[in-house]
Write a protein that holds these residues in place. Structure first.
Motif, PDB file in Angstrom:
ATOM      1  N   ILE A   1      65.593  76.613  71.063  1.00  0.00           N
ATOM      2  CA  ILE A   1      65.361  76.563  72.484  1.00  0.00           C
ATOM      3  C   ILE A   1      65.502  75.170  72.777  1.00  0.00           C
ATOM      4  CG2 ILE A   1      64.190  77.222  74.637  1.00  0.00           C
ATOM      5  CD1 ILE A   1      63.126  79.863  73.247  1.00  0.00           C
ATOM      6  N   SER A   2      64.734  74.223  72.610  1.00  0.00           N
ATOM      7  CA  SER A   2      64.771  72.904  72.968  1.00  0.00           C
ATOM      8  C   SER A   2      66.039  72.257  72.597  1.00  0.00           C
ATOM      9  CB  SER A   2      63.800  72.012  72.187  1.00  0.00           C
ATOM     10  OG  SER A   2      63.812  70.543  72.239  1.00  0.00           O
ATOM     11  N   ALA A   3      66.994  72.500  71.734  1.00  0.00           N
ATOM     12  CA  ALA A   3      68.128  72.202  71.299  1.00  0.00           C
ATOM     13  C   ALA A   3      69.166  72.563  72.338  1.00  0.00           C
ATOM     14  CB  ALA A   3      68.576  72.604  69.966  1.00  0.00           C
ATOM     15  N   THR A   4      69.062  73.902  72.681  1.00  0.00           N
ATOM     16  CA  THR A   4      69.966  74.436  73.923  1.00  0.00           C
ATOM     17  C   THR A   4      69.681  73.939  74.968  1.00  0.00           C
ATOM     18  OG1 THR A   4      69.770  76.508  72.801  1.00  0.00           O
ATOM     19  CG2 THR A   4      70.511  76.813  74.930  1.00  0.00           C
ATOM     20  N   LEU A   5      68.397  73.455  75.549  1.00  0.00           N
ATOM     21  CA  LEU A   5      68.577  72.976  76.834  1.00  0.00           C
ATOM     22  C   LEU A   5      68.795  71.373  76.947  1.00  0.00           C
ATOM     23  CD1 LEU A   5      64.803  74.269  77.615  1.00  0.00           C
ATOM     24  CD2 LEU A   5      67.001  75.183  78.484  1.00  0.00           C
ATOM     25  N   THR A   6      68.967  70.729  75.788  1.00  0.00           N
ATOM     26  CA  THR A   6      69.388  69.594  75.886  1.00  0.00           C
ATOM     27  C   THR A   6      70.645  69.090  75.422  1.00  0.00           C
ATOM     28  OG1 THR A   6      68.553  69.135  73.323  1.00  0.00           O
ATOM     29  CG2 THR A   6      66.925  68.471  75.232  1.00  0.00           C
ATOM     30  N   ILE A   7      71.556  70.161  74.979  1.00  0.00           N
ATOM     31  CA  ILE A   7      72.932  69.860  74.796  1.00  0.00           C
ATOM     32  C   ILE A   7      73.754  69.208  76.234  1.00  0.00           C
ATOM     33  CG2 ILE A   7      75.264  71.111  74.953  1.00  0.00           C
ATOM     34  CD1 ILE A   7      74.300  70.861  72.204  1.00  0.00           C
ATOM     35  N   PRO A   8      73.488  69.626  77.306  1.00  0.00           N
ATOM     36  CA  PRO A   8      74.041  69.002  78.559  1.00  0.00           C
ATOM     37  C   PRO A   8      73.833  67.668  78.610  1.00  0.00           C
ATOM     38  CG  PRO A   8      73.333  71.132  79.108  1.00  0.00           C
ATOM     39  CD  PRO A   8      72.724  70.984  77.970  1.00  0.00           C
ATOM     40  N   PHE A   9      72.358  67.384  77.896  1.00  0.00           N
ATOM     41  CA  PHE A   9      72.023  65.762  78.212  1.00  0.00           C
ATOM     42  C   PHE A   9      72.915  64.943  77.361  1.00  0.00           C
ATOM     43  CE2 PHE A   9      69.613  62.528  75.840  1.00  0.00           C
ATOM     44  CZ  PHE A   9      69.447  61.822  77.054  1.00  0.00           C
ATOM     45  N   TRP A  10      72.988  65.513  75.863  1.00  0.00           N
ATOM     46  CA  TRP A  10      73.867  64.756  75.257  1.00  0.00           C
ATOM     47  C   TRP A  10      75.314  64.608  75.345  1.00  0.00           C
ATOM     48  CZ3 TRP A  10      71.493  61.382  72.795  1.00  0.00           C
ATOM     49  CH2 TRP A  10      70.333  61.609  72.005  1.00  0.00           C
ATOM     50  N   GLN A  11      75.885  65.694  76.103  1.00  0.00           N
ATOM     51  CA  GLN A  11      77.341  65.579  76.825  1.00  0.00           C
ATOM     52  C   GLN A  11      77.281  64.606  77.935  1.00  0.00           C
ATOM     53  OE1 GLN A  11      79.997  66.781  75.814  1.00  0.00           O
ATOM     54  NE2 GLN A  11      81.148  66.185  77.617  1.00  0.00           N
ATOM     55  N   TRP A  12      76.287  64.583  78.582  1.00  0.00           N
ATOM     56  CA  TRP A  12      76.443  63.429  79.708  1.00  0.00           C
ATOM     57  C   TRP A  12      76.062  62.014  78.963  1.00  0.00           C
ATOM     58  CZ3 TRP A  12      72.169  60.032  80.275  1.00  0.00           C
ATOM     59  CH2 TRP A  12      72.211  59.069  81.215  1.00  0.00           C
ATOM     60  N   PHE A  13      75.209  61.942  77.952  1.00  0.00           N
ATOM     61  CA  PHE A  13      74.909  60.560  77.189  1.00  0.00           C
ATOM     62  C   PHE A  13      76.472  60.074  76.460  1.00  0.00           C
ATOM     63  CE2 PHE A  13      73.622  57.626  74.017  1.00  0.00           C
ATOM     64  CZ  PHE A  13      72.522  57.287  74.663  1.00  0.00           C
ATOM     65  N   LEU A  14      77.068  61.025  76.020  1.00  0.00           N
ATOM     66  CA  LEU A  14      78.243  60.546  75.117  1.00  0.00           C
ATOM     67  C   LEU A  14      79.399  60.144  76.135  1.00  0.00           C
ATOM     68  CD1 LEU A  14      80.788  62.644  74.749  1.00  0.00           C
ATOM     69  CD2 LEU A  14      79.102  63.832  73.517  1.00  0.00           C
ATOM     70  N   THR A  15      79.301  60.812  77.327  1.00  0.00           N
ATOM     71  CA  THR A  15      80.258  60.331  78.261  1.00  0.00           C
ATOM     72  C   THR A  15      79.950  59.023  78.867  1.00  0.00           C
ATOM     73  OG1 THR A  15      80.813  62.820  78.788  1.00  0.00           O
ATOM     74  CG2 THR A  15      81.424  60.943  80.056  1.00  0.00           C
ATOM     75  N   LYS A  16      78.592  58.683  79.223  1.00  0.00           N
ATOM     76  CA  LYS A  16      78.274  57.798  79.834  1.00  0.00           C
ATOM     77  C   LYS A  16      78.113  56.452  78.726  1.00  0.00           C
ATOM     78  CE  LYS A  16      76.265  55.416  83.333  1.00  0.00           C
ATOM     79  NZ  LYS A  16      76.763  55.385  84.553  1.00  0.00           N
ATOM     80  N   PHE A  17      77.882  56.584  77.602  1.00  0.00           N
ATOM     81  CA  PHE A  17      77.531  55.473  76.693  1.00  0.00           C
ATOM     82  C   PHE A  17      78.334  55.334  75.510  1.00  0.00           C
ATOM     83  CE2 PHE A  17      73.470  56.090  78.730  1.00  0.00           C
ATOM     84  CZ  PHE A  17      73.286  55.081  79.527  1.00  0.00           C
ATOM     85  N   GLY A  18      79.240  56.547  75.276  1.00  0.00           N
ATOM     86  CA  GLY A  18      80.147  56.493  74.175  1.00  0.00           C
ATOM     87  C   GLY A  18      79.493  57.416  72.926  1.00  0.00           C
ATOM     88  N   LYS A  19      80.419  57.845  72.205  1.00  0.00           N
ATOM     89  CA  LYS A  19      80.173  58.740  71.169  1.00  0.00           C
ATOM     90  C   LYS A  19      79.091  58.020  70.009  1.00  0.00           C
ATOM     91  CE  LYS A  19      83.880  61.823  72.404  1.00  0.00           C
ATOM     92  NZ  LYS A  19      84.859  62.853  72.032  1.00  0.00           N
ATOM     93  N   LYS A  20      79.675  56.969  69.580  1.00  0.00           N
ATOM     94  CA  LYS A  20      78.886  56.245  68.383  1.00  0.00           C
ATOM     95  C   LYS A  20      77.939  55.923  68.742  1.00  0.00           C
ATOM     96  CE  LYS A  20      80.700  53.364  65.727  1.00  0.00           C
ATOM     97  NZ  LYS A  20      81.424  52.385  64.861  1.00  0.00           N
ATOM     98  N   THR A  21      77.504  55.552  70.169  1.00  0.00           N
ATOM     99  CA  THR A  21      75.886  55.330  70.801  1.00  0.00           C
ATOM    100  C   THR A  21      75.389  56.470  70.776  1.00  0.00           C
ATOM    101  OG1 THR A  21      76.963  53.545  72.035  1.00  0.00           O
ATOM    102  CG2 THR A  21      74.674  54.333  72.324  1.00  0.00           C
ATOM    103  N   ALA A  22      75.892  57.642  71.002  1.00  0.00           N
ATOM    104  CA  ALA A  22      75.220  59.076  70.860  1.00  0.00           C
ATOM    105  C   ALA A  22      74.790  59.432  69.680  1.00  0.00           C
ATOM    106  CB  ALA A  22      75.874  59.991  71.937  1.00  0.00           C
ATOM    107  N   VAL A  23      75.369  58.865  68.585  1.00  0.00           N
ATOM    108  CA  VAL A  23      75.337  59.514  67.195  1.00  0.00           C
ATOM    109  C   VAL A  23      73.889  58.488  66.810  1.00  0.00           C
ATOM    110  CG1 VAL A  23      76.055  58.917  64.851  1.00  0.00           C
ATOM    111  CG2 VAL A  23      77.566  60.109  66.552  1.00  0.00           C
ATOM    112  N   TYR A  24      73.935  57.344  67.079  1.00  0.00           N
ATOM    113  CA  TYR A  24      72.787  56.553  66.658  1.00  0.00           C
ATOM    114  C   TYR A  24      71.564  56.884  67.278  1.00  0.00           C
ATOM    115  CZ  TYR A  24      76.339  53.183  64.652  1.00  0.00           C
ATOM    116  OH  TYR A  24      77.268  52.837  64.132  1.00  0.00           O
ATOM    117  N   PHE A  25      71.336  57.249  68.658  1.00  0.00           N
ATOM    118  CA  PHE A  25      70.327  57.759  69.363  1.00  0.00           C
ATOM    119  C   PHE A  25      70.086  58.883  69.040  1.00  0.00           C
ATOM    120  CE2 PHE A  25      71.121  53.881  71.767  1.00  0.00           C
ATOM    121  CZ  PHE A  25      69.989  53.541  72.172  1.00  0.00           C
ATOM    122  N   GLY A  26      70.789  60.001  68.888  1.00  0.00           N
ATOM    123  CA  GLY A  26      70.657  61.239  68.552  1.00  0.00           C
ATOM    124  C   GLY A  26      70.306  61.762  67.512  1.00  0.00           C
TER     125      GLY A  26
END
Length: 531
Positions: A344-369
């Motif tokens: 459930i936690s994963a489901t609710l945070t998918i939109p956040f990671w979609q915003w994050f990769l759009t804002k900061f890039g996919k490689k950055t999202a990989v490192y943080f996520g």
């Protein structure tokens, strides 16, 4: 719905047979490509197709190991063989199906849709039989091995075409990324649904544990776990075993119905669009030629290897977390709810990671996520058995699980676009790209389950025991914390070498737009094509 346009879309024989191009071919492909924008309904229908893979995968990943050990009552050694061979079988099925799909002819429904529809009923039947305990003891291992491998094959016939469909629903990177975010949200919801269906139905028929000499030797009363258990009993009653077996079959039946419904929704709600850049291909190439081209593409090799290590880390966590909660933490009656909290936690945070990769890039999202989960993996093995803290850690870990779901499938289309630019004369290999990524993911799962079960066997795992030896508890701690952390770090190091950043993506996007431009195709492609 969307199928009405199929006869016009796929009527050109030169496109289907890779014959020399003419002006009509170019106009047809360009006309089809103009409809690159997707409606919300299109994206939702496409996304729903990803649910069956995650629902069945989550049920198998979390529960198959404990089912084979405690319900089917197989020896841990044989259980490890079933788990490993079943996944390793994808070494044959995934690339083979990917090649067959790439060589399939376009139909009025597209190239991928017939595979998705026709494989569904057989996949559902084989999945149901995995969760059936045969009445005979001799040959039980063969039973599970055959139907597990059969399901993996049929699941591949569904999932490889469906994954490849990403490249054919739109030619726009933005639309594909958006559709992928929808898909990942539904897939995580599918994981929640799979965990809920399997966990709640099976958990409602939880069979009492069997006290052993180990429990009394430690001065532990078995009633600590289940007060209704009579510690003088030497075995669980037949009625209790039958009830638990039926609960697994009921859960499999419900999941099978959901599988069929999702397959029909994606079939009738999504339309494939031929990619104009495939017109640049001169002629089909063999499987091994395509394989060399795909695996020799540097960005793809680095992406696959990076996610191979991170997938193996999360698979180790997934495959052993139920046993860890049951025995090491002592939450026998709560483990299914703890797993549900993660998803459930994963489901609710998918939109956040979609915003994050759009804002900061996919490689950055990989490192943080991906790295977000590391401190919580450490915490879960250091704390004393505390249910509230375990729920908090599970919710936090779900945030990283969401990133692990979304990012690979969001980055894979970028690699394929890069390949198309580097190899304009060799197109139509999308299914091979996706099939090998699916293979490595499933291979990681097989390796993790095989290693886990063998390790527990060597440590002295007691089938359906109320408690386990200290060696088993130590092994479970190693499998849910130190081992995954090392694998995650190795994966992140490989990602450092991944060359496609946001600047490269934007350049590739412009080049592909020029390649899809009618004038660009007419002026360049027709000169390159033999007359």
């Amino acid at each position: 719905m969307a199928k009405g346009e199929g006869s016009e879309q796929y009527s050109n024989t030169n496109l289907l047979q890779n014959k020399p191009l003419n002006e009509d071919d170019v106009k047809l492909a360009t006309k089809s490509d103009r409809g690159g924008r997707l409606t919300v309904c299109n994206k939702i229908c496409y996304a729903i197709g990803g649910a069956p893979y995650q629902i069945t995968g989550c049920a198998l990943g979390f529960f198959l190991q404990i089912y084979l050990l405690d319900v089917a009552q197989l020896d841990p050694f044989y259980a490890s063989i079933i788990l490993f061979v079943g996944r390793a079988w994808d070494a044959v099925t995934d690339p083979t199906v990917g090649f067959l799909v790439s060589r399939s002819c376009w139909t009025r429904f597209g190239r991928m849709m017939p595979w998705i529809l026709l494989s569904t009923p057989f996949a559902v039947a084989s999945y149901f039989l995995i969760w059936y305990v045969p009445s005979f003891d001799q040959g039980k291992v063969i039973w599970y091995l055959v139907f597990y491998c059969l399901f993996q094959t049929l699941q591949t016939c569904f999932h490889v075409p469906y994954s490849s469909l990403t490249m054919f629903i739109s030619s726009e990177q933005k639309e594909r990324d958006s559709a992928t975010a929808y898909r990942m949200t539904v897939e995580v919801l599918g994981s929640v649904l799979g965990t809920a269906i399997q966990g709640q139905i099976v958990g409602g028929a939880n069979v009492p544990c069997i006290p052993s000499a180990l429990d009394f030797g430690r001065g532990v009363n078995a009633t600590v776990f289940l007060p209704e258990v009579n510690v003088t009993k030497e075995y669980v009653s037949l009625d209790e075993l039958v009830l638990q077996k039926k609960s697994y079959m009921v859960a499999a039946g419900v999941i099978g119905i959901v599988y069929i419904v999702c397959a029909f929704i994606v079939f009738f709600g999504v339309r494939e669009r031929p990619d104009p850049t495939t017109l640049l291909a001169k002629k089909p190439i063999s499987f091994f030629q395509g394989l060399r081209l795909v695996m020799g593409h540097g960005p793809y090799a680095k992406l696959v290897m990076g996610f191979l290590f991170t997938s193996l880390a999360f698979m180790l966590l997934e495959g052993n977390f139920a046993l860890f909660c049951t025995y090491t933490l002592g939450f026998r009656n709560d483990f299914q709810n703890i797993l549900l909290a993660i998803m459930i936690s994963a489901t609710l945070t998918i939109p956040f990671w979609q915003w994050f990769l759009t804002k900061f890039g996919k490689k950055t999202a990989v490192y943080f996520g991906i790295s977000w989960v590391i401190p919580f993996m450490i915490l879960i093995v250091l704390i004393e058995s505390n249910l509230i803290v375990t729920y908090v850690v599970s919710v936090a870990a779900g945030i990283s699980v969401a990133a692990a779901f979304l990012l690979p499938w969001s980055m894979l289309p970028d690699v394929i676009d890069d390949f198309k630019i580097c190899n304009p004369q060799s197109q139509g290999h999308e299914a091979i790209f996706y099939s090998f990524y699916v293979f490595f993911t499933k291979f990681a799962s097989g390796v993790s389950l095989g290693i886990s079960t063998l390790s527990l066997d060597f440590a002295g795992y007691l089938t359906r025991g109320c408690s386990q030896p200290d060696a088993v508890n130590l092994t479970l701690k190693m499998l849910v914390s130190p081992a995954p952390i090392v694998l995650i770090i190795l994966g992140l190091i490989i990602f450092k070498l991944y060359p496609i950043n946001e600047e490269t993506r934007q350049k590739n996007k412009k080049i592909l737009q020029d390649m899809r431009n009618p004038a660009g195709i007419t002026n360049t492609t027709l000169r390159q094509t033999p007359v």
